[in-house]
Design an enzyme around this catalytic site. Structure first.
Site, short mmCIF file in Angstrom:
data_model
loop_
_atom_site.label_atom_id
_atom_site.label_comp_id
_atom_site.label_asym_id
_atom_site.label_seq_id
_atom_site.Cartn_x
_atom_site.Cartn_y
_atom_site.Cartn_z
N HIS A 1 0.75 -1.06 -0.52
CA HIS A 1 -0.31 -0.08 -0.09
C HIS A 1 0.95 1.41 -0.67
CE1 HIS A 1 -2.75 2.84 1.97
NE2 HIS A 1 -4.01 2.21 0.88
N TYR A 2 0.63 2.16 -0.28
CA TYR A 2 1.13 2.94 -0.40
C TYR A 2 1.50 4.23 1.04
CZ TYR A 2 -3.62 6.13 0.50
OH TYR A 2 -4.32 6.33 0.95
#
Length: 184
Positions: A127-128
């Site tokens: 995920h970012y």
């Protein structure tokens, strides 16, 4: 066992801190559940690196990577950067869907910088967001100095040891920084 709530912990050892000039020389990963229980330990890989990168290490890296045996492991390694990236992704797939786990560790932004440059497919598996234990450490240092001084790191500077130390450190902060009524 696969869950979008599982957490991927990663640590890299590098020849220096410049993600444009230095190289990843070791990678390790661990998967935990949301309660920080270890589910699986990924492959720990020393990555073959051209000698000039090792020769260009600063005194800190030369000393620590030499004393830990990492430099010798790198010189003897036959694992390429691409192989290490693919083996790590292969390990992660049964535990976490792509794009769901934040990147977990200590000063994890630095690891992400190197992954963007040298292992972009692996970086995209995360995920970012980041779960950076060092952020809690910095808050504790400023707002809860007693809590901050209560945890001492060993600082082995080997990727797998550093991951387990980060998990233990987060458990410590969870127990000592967050109000009990908000804990499960």
């Amino acid at each position: 066992m696969k869950s979008e709530n599982n957490l991927i912990w990663i640590d890299l050892e590098m020849t220096g801190l410049d993600h444009k000039a230095d190289q990843i020389i070791e990678i390790a990963t661990v998967v935990t559940d949301a309660e920080l229980n270890v589910l699986a330990e990924g492959p720990v890989m020393a990555i073959q690196t051209e000698q000039h990168y090792l020769d260009g290490m600063d005194a800190w890296c030369t000393t620590h990577h030499g004393n830990s045996g990492l430099t010798k492991r790198v010189q003897e390694s036959t694992i390429t950067m691409a192989q290490a990236e693919q083996e790590t992704i292969k390990f992660l797939k049964p535990y976490v869907p792509k794009g769901k786990s934040p990147m977990c560790g200590n000063s994890i932004c630095q690891d992400r910088r190197f992954l963007i440059e040298q292992m972009p497919e692996l970086e995209q598996f995360f995920h970012y967001r980041n779960l950076d234990v060092s952020s809690l450490k910095e808050l504790a240092r400023r707002w809860a100095p007693t809590v901050y001084s209560g945890y001492k790191k060993k600082g082995a500077h080997l990727a797998l040891d550093d991951i387990y130390e980060s998990i233990e450190e987060l458990k410590y902060y969870r127990q000592n920084l967050f109000l009990p009524e908000f804990q499960q």
